[in-house]
Design a protein around this motif. Structure first.
Motif, PDB file in Angstrom:
ATOM      1  N   SER A 118       0.854  -1.185   0.000  1.00  0.00           N
ATOM      2  CA  SER A 118       0.000   0.000   0.000  1.00  0.00           C
ATOM      3  C   SER A 118       0.891   1.236   0.000  1.00  0.00           C
ATOM      4  CB  SER A 118      -0.908   0.002   1.236  1.00  0.00           C
ATOM      5  OG  SER A 118      -1.787   1.118   1.223  1.00  0.00           O
ATOM      6  N   PHE A 119       0.584   2.171  -0.907  1.00  0.00           N
ATOM      7  CA  PHE A 119       1.451   3.326  -1.108  1.00  0.00           C
ATOM      8  C   PHE A 119       0.707   4.631  -0.795  1.00  0.00           C
ATOM      9  CE2 PHE A 119       2.963  -0.142  -3.700  1.00  0.00           C
ATOM     10  CZ  PHE A 119       4.327  -0.143  -3.444  1.00  0.00           C
ATOM     11  N   GLY A 120       0.318   4.766   0.473  1.00  0.00           N
ATOM     12  CA  GLY A 120      -0.377   5.978   0.869  1.00  0.00           C
ATOM     13  C   GLY A 120      -1.596   5.655   1.711  1.00  0.00           C
ATOM     14  N   MET A 121      -2.388   6.673   2.002  1.00  0.00           N
ATOM     15  CA  MET A 121      -3.586   6.507   2.824  1.00  0.00           C
ATOM     16  C   MET A 121      -4.712   7.376   2.277  1.00  0.00           C
ATOM     17  SD  MET A 121      -4.035   7.008   6.969  1.00  0.00           S
ATOM     18  CE  MET A 121      -3.941   8.803   6.997  1.00  0.00           C
ATOM     19  N   ILE A 122      -5.904   6.797   2.190  1.00  0.00           N
ATOM     20  CA  ILE A 122      -7.099   7.564   1.842  1.00  0.00           C
ATOM     21  C   ILE A 122      -7.717   8.028   3.161  1.00  0.00           C
ATOM     22  CG2 ILE A 122      -9.350   7.493   0.726  1.00  0.00           C
ATOM     23  CD1 ILE A 122      -8.228   5.371  -1.170  1.00  0.00           C
ATOM     24  N   CYS A 123      -7.943   9.326   3.286  1.00  0.00           N
ATOM     25  CA  CYS A 123      -8.156   9.950   4.592  1.00  0.00           C
ATOM     26  C   CYS A 123      -9.615  10.220   4.931  1.00  0.00           C
ATOM     27  CB  CYS A 123      -7.409  11.287   4.644  1.00  0.00           C
ATOM     28  SG  CYS A 123      -5.660  11.160   4.216  1.00  0.00           S
ATOM     29  N   SER A 124      -9.882  10.209   6.225  1.00  0.00           N
ATOM     30  CA  SER A 124     -11.170  10.652   6.747  1.00  0.00           C
ATOM     31  C   SER A 124     -11.063  12.124   7.130  1.00  0.00           C
ATOM     32  CB  SER A 124     -11.552   9.828   7.980  1.00  0.00           C
ATOM     33  OG  SER A 124     -10.698  10.152   9.071  1.00  0.00           O
ATOM     34  N   ALA A 125     -12.206  12.760   7.325  1.00  0.00           N
ATOM     35  CA  ALA A 125     -12.208  14.159   7.751  1.00  0.00           C
ATOM     36  C   ALA A 125     -11.561  14.305   9.124  1.00  0.00           C
ATOM     37  CB  ALA A 125     -13.644  14.690   7.778  1.00  0.00           C
ATOM     38  N   LYS A 126     -11.780  13.325   9.983  1.00  0.00           N
ATOM     39  CA  LYS A 126     -11.193  13.367  11.329  1.00  0.00           C
ATOM     40  C   LYS A 126      -9.674  13.289  11.255  1.00  0.00           C
ATOM     41  CE  LYS A 126     -11.490  11.063  15.841  1.00  0.00           C
ATOM     42  NZ  LYS A 126     -12.098   9.939  16.598  1.00  0.00           N
ATOM     43  N   GLU A 127      -9.152  12.418  10.404  1.00  0.00           N
ATOM     44  CA  GLU A 127      -7.697  12.292  10.264  1.00  0.00           C
ATOM     45  C   GLU A 127      -7.071  13.567   9.724  1.00  0.00           C
ATOM     46  OE1 GLU A 127      -7.399   7.484   9.375  1.00  0.00           O
ATOM     47  OE2 GLU A 127      -7.956   8.874   7.773  1.00  0.00           O
ATOM     48  N   LEU A 128      -7.845  14.331   8.949  1.00  0.00           N
ATOM     49  CA  LEU A 128      -7.365  15.580   8.381  1.00  0.00           C
ATOM     50  C   LEU A 128      -7.575  16.760   9.333  1.00  0.00           C
ATOM     51  CD1 LEU A 128      -8.819  15.014   4.817  1.00  0.00           C
ATOM     52  CD2 LEU A 128      -6.388  14.981   5.420  1.00  0.00           C
ATOM     53  N   HIS A 129      -8.166  16.483  10.494  1.00  0.00           N
ATOM     54  CA  HIS A 129      -8.450  17.511  11.513  1.00  0.00           C
ATOM     55  C   HIS A 129      -9.292  18.650  10.934  1.00  0.00           C
ATOM     56  CE1 HIS A 129      -5.267  16.535  14.811  1.00  0.00           C
ATOM     57  NE2 HIS A 129      -5.721  15.437  14.234  1.00  0.00           N
ATOM     58  N   LEU A 130     -10.287  18.291  10.123  1.00  0.00           N
ATOM     59  CA  LEU A 130     -11.160  19.308   9.549  1.00  0.00           C
ATOM     60  C   LEU A 130     -12.183  19.761  10.581  1.00  0.00           C
ATOM     61  CD1 LEU A 130     -11.813  17.887   5.966  1.00  0.00           C
ATOM     62  CD2 LEU A 130      -9.999  19.422   6.743  1.00  0.00           C
ATOM     63  N   GLU A 131     -12.458  21.036  10.585  1.00  0.00           N
ATOM     64  CA  GLU A 131     -13.422  21.583  11.524  1.00  0.00           C
ATOM     65  C   GLU A 131     -14.810  20.977  11.276  1.00  0.00           C
ATOM     66  OE1 GLU A 131     -15.095  25.949  13.030  1.00  0.00           O
ATOM     67  OE2 GLU A 131     -13.510  25.813  11.521  1.00  0.00           O
ATOM     68  N   GLY A 132     -15.441  20.526  12.341  1.00  0.00           N
ATOM     69  CA  GLY A 132     -16.763  19.932  12.216  1.00  0.00           C
ATOM     70  C   GLY A 132     -16.754  18.529  11.645  1.00  0.00           C
ATOM     71  N   ALA A 133     -15.595  17.868  11.672  1.00  0.00           N
ATOM     72  CA  ALA A 133     -15.507  16.512  11.113  1.00  0.00           C
ATOM     73  C   ALA A 133     -16.469  15.579  11.845  1.00  0.00           C
ATOM     74  CB  ALA A 133     -14.085  15.989  11.239  1.00  0.00           C
ATOM     75  N   PRO A 134     -17.227  14.772  11.100  1.00  0.00           N
ATOM     76  CA  PRO A 134     -18.175  13.850  11.744  1.00  0.00           C
ATOM     77  C   PRO A 134     -17.440  12.779  12.540  1.00  0.00           C
ATOM     78  CG  PRO A 134     -17.993  13.376   9.393  1.00  0.00           C
ATOM     79  CD  PRO A 134     -17.239  14.653   9.632  1.00  0.00           C
ATOM     80  N   MET A 135     -18.061  12.319  13.615  1.00  0.00           N
ATOM     81  CA  MET A 135     -17.452  11.295  14.460  1.00  0.00           C
ATOM     82  C   MET A 135     -17.572   9.908  13.836  1.00  0.00           C
ATOM     83  SD  MET A 135     -16.124  13.011  16.810  1.00  0.00           S
ATOM     84  CE  MET A 135     -15.585  11.647  17.836  1.00  0.00           C
ATOM     85  N   LYS A 136     -18.516   9.742  12.899  1.00  0.00           N
ATOM     86  CA  LYS A 136     -18.695   8.423  12.293  1.00  0.00           C
ATOM     87  C   LYS A 136     -17.476   8.055  11.452  1.00  0.00           C
ATOM     88  CE  LYS A 136     -21.079  10.064   8.118  1.00  0.00           C
ATOM     89  NZ  LYS A 136     -22.301   9.955   7.303  1.00  0.00           N
ATOM     90  N   LYS A 137     -17.249   6.758  11.366  1.00  0.00           N
ATOM     91  CA  LYS A 137     -16.107   6.267  10.612  1.00  0.00           C
ATOM     92  C   LYS A 137     -16.363   6.396   9.117  1.00  0.00           C
ATOM     93  CE  LYS A 137     -14.602   2.987  14.143  1.00  0.00           C
ATOM     94  NZ  LYS A 137     -14.277   1.561  14.435  1.00  0.00           N
ATOM     95  N   GLY A 138     -15.268   6.451   8.348  1.00  0.00           N
ATOM     96  CA  GLY A 138     -15.396   6.511   6.892  1.00  0.00           C
ATOM     97  C   GLY A 138     -14.511   7.597   6.305  1.00  0.00           C
ATOM     98  N   ILE A 139     -14.108   7.388   5.072  1.00  0.00           N
ATOM     99  CA  ILE A 139     -13.268   8.366   4.397  1.00  0.00           C
ATOM    100  C   ILE A 139     -14.093   9.575   3.973  1.00  0.00           C
ATOM    101  CG2 ILE A 139     -11.552   6.709   3.596  1.00  0.00           C
ATOM    102  CD1 ILE A 139     -13.056   6.760   0.883  1.00  0.00           C
ATOM    103  N   LEU A 140     -13.412  10.673   3.748  1.00  0.00           N
ATOM    104  CA  LEU A 140     -14.064  11.889   3.277  1.00  0.00           C
ATOM    105  C   LEU A 140     -14.364  11.747   1.788  1.00  0.00           C
ATOM    106  CD1 LEU A 140     -14.894  14.855   3.797  1.00  0.00           C
ATOM    107  CD2 LEU A 140     -12.534  15.495   3.219  1.00  0.00           C
ATOM    108  N   GLU A 141     -15.614  11.965   1.408  1.00  0.00           N
ATOM    109  CA  GLU A 141     -16.017  11.929   0.006  1.00  0.00           C
ATOM    110  C   GLU A 141     -16.101  13.363  -0.510  1.00  0.00           C
ATOM    111  OE1 GLU A 141     -19.380   9.452  -0.857  1.00  0.00           O
ATOM    112  OE2 GLU A 141     -18.963   8.094   0.833  1.00  0.00           O
ATOM    113  N   LEU A 142     -15.341  13.654  -1.565  1.00  0.00           N
ATOM    114  CA  LEU A 142     -15.292  14.999  -2.121  1.00  0.00           C
ATOM    115  C   LEU A 142     -16.273  15.152  -3.287  1.00  0.00           C
ATOM    116  CD1 LEU A 142     -11.410  15.575  -2.242  1.00  0.00           C
ATOM    117  CD2 LEU A 142     -13.025  16.287  -0.465  1.00  0.00           C
ATOM    118  N   PRO A 143     -16.656  16.391  -3.603  1.00  0.00           N
ATOM    119  CA  PRO A 143     -17.497  16.618  -4.783  1.00  0.00           C
ATOM    120  C   PRO A 143     -16.787  16.138  -6.048  1.00  0.00           C
ATOM    121  CG  PRO A 143     -17.371  18.590  -3.420  1.00  0.00           C
ATOM    122  CD  PRO A 143     -16.349  17.635  -2.877  1.00  0.00           C
ATOM    123  N   GLN A 144     -17.560  15.761  -7.048  1.00  0.00           N
ATOM    124  CA  GLN A 144     -16.977  15.228  -8.276  1.00  0.00           C
ATOM    125  C   GLN A 144     -16.222  16.284  -9.082  1.00  0.00           C
ATOM    126  OE1 GLN A 144     -16.670  12.039  -9.676  1.00  0.00           O
ATOM    127  NE2 GLN A 144     -17.147  11.519  -7.564  1.00  0.00           N
TER     128      GLN A 144
END
Length: 204
Positions: A165-191
């Motif tokens: 594995s060559f990297g990590m797909i990140c969650s909002a919490k891992e990115l320390h984004l303000e208001g990041a949801p507590m639920k698990k899962g990666i951050l989905e960005l707009p298309q």
């Protein structure tokens, strides 16, 4: 390559992390205001540049981004100190928008997936991801090898259940984004997010 600077807690020292130390014993050779750090395999894993404010102005705290000119200044310091090696002029962003081109189940896990994720300029990384919401076609945030997360975690290539594995797909919490949801899962960005574009992270 990761640069880090925190004058308040680490003194006026710029840290350059160039490779995964693999948890091995390290040796330090200091010449003047430059120290070279190697692991027991002989791999250079980092450099310390002391009294760096006498040479350049570092903007920011924690992980910092240097210009090619500043990296050249560091190489001058290395040479003048008596070392023969150089730092590569790596100024590309390490936390970027990615596009999941494919996503298949891991053959030896009931919760991991193996993705092929594009991260810009045609570069595609194989990344193993454990998020339940990972799937083909998503725009995501990818921490490439050589990235430092807001909590100080460094991202290097690794192996999960026998798959590289060559990297990590990140969650909002891992990115320390303000208001990041507590639920698990990666951050989905707009298309319409641009693949390869640097993604701003929060602060630790």
């Amino acid at each position: 390559m990761i640069f880090a600077y925190n004058k308040e807690y680490v003194s006026d020292t710029l840290l350059a992390i160039t490779a995964d130390d693999k948890g091995l014993e390290q040796t330090v050779e200091r010449k003047g205001n430059v120290a070279q750090i190697k692991n027991e395999e002989g791999t250079i894993v980092g450099w310390n540049f002391f009294s760096i404010s006498e040479v350049m102005t570092i903007e920011g705290r924690g992980q910092v981004t240097l210009t090619k000119e500043q990296i050249q200044q560091l190489n001058t310091m290395i040479k003048e100190a008596g070392f023969s090696e150089e730092l590569p002029a790596d100024t590309e962003p390490k936390i970027v928008v990615g596009y999941v081109k494919s996503c298949v189940e891991h053959p030896d896990s009931d919760h991991l997936s193996i993705t092929e994720t594009e991260v810009g300029d045609g570069e595609v990384l194989q990344i193993v991801c454990g998020a339940a919401n990972i799937r083909k076609g998503l725009k995501v945030v990818v921490a490439k090898p050589g990235a430092m997360m807001p909590d100080g975690l460094m991202i290097w290539p690794g192996t999960l259940r026998g798959v590289e594995s060559f990297g990590m797909i990140c969650s909002a919490k891992e990115l320390h984004l303000e208001g990041a949801p507590m639920k698990k899962g990666i951050l989905e960005l707009p298309q319409d997010a641009v693949v390869g574009e640097a993604f701003p992270v929060g602060k630790a």
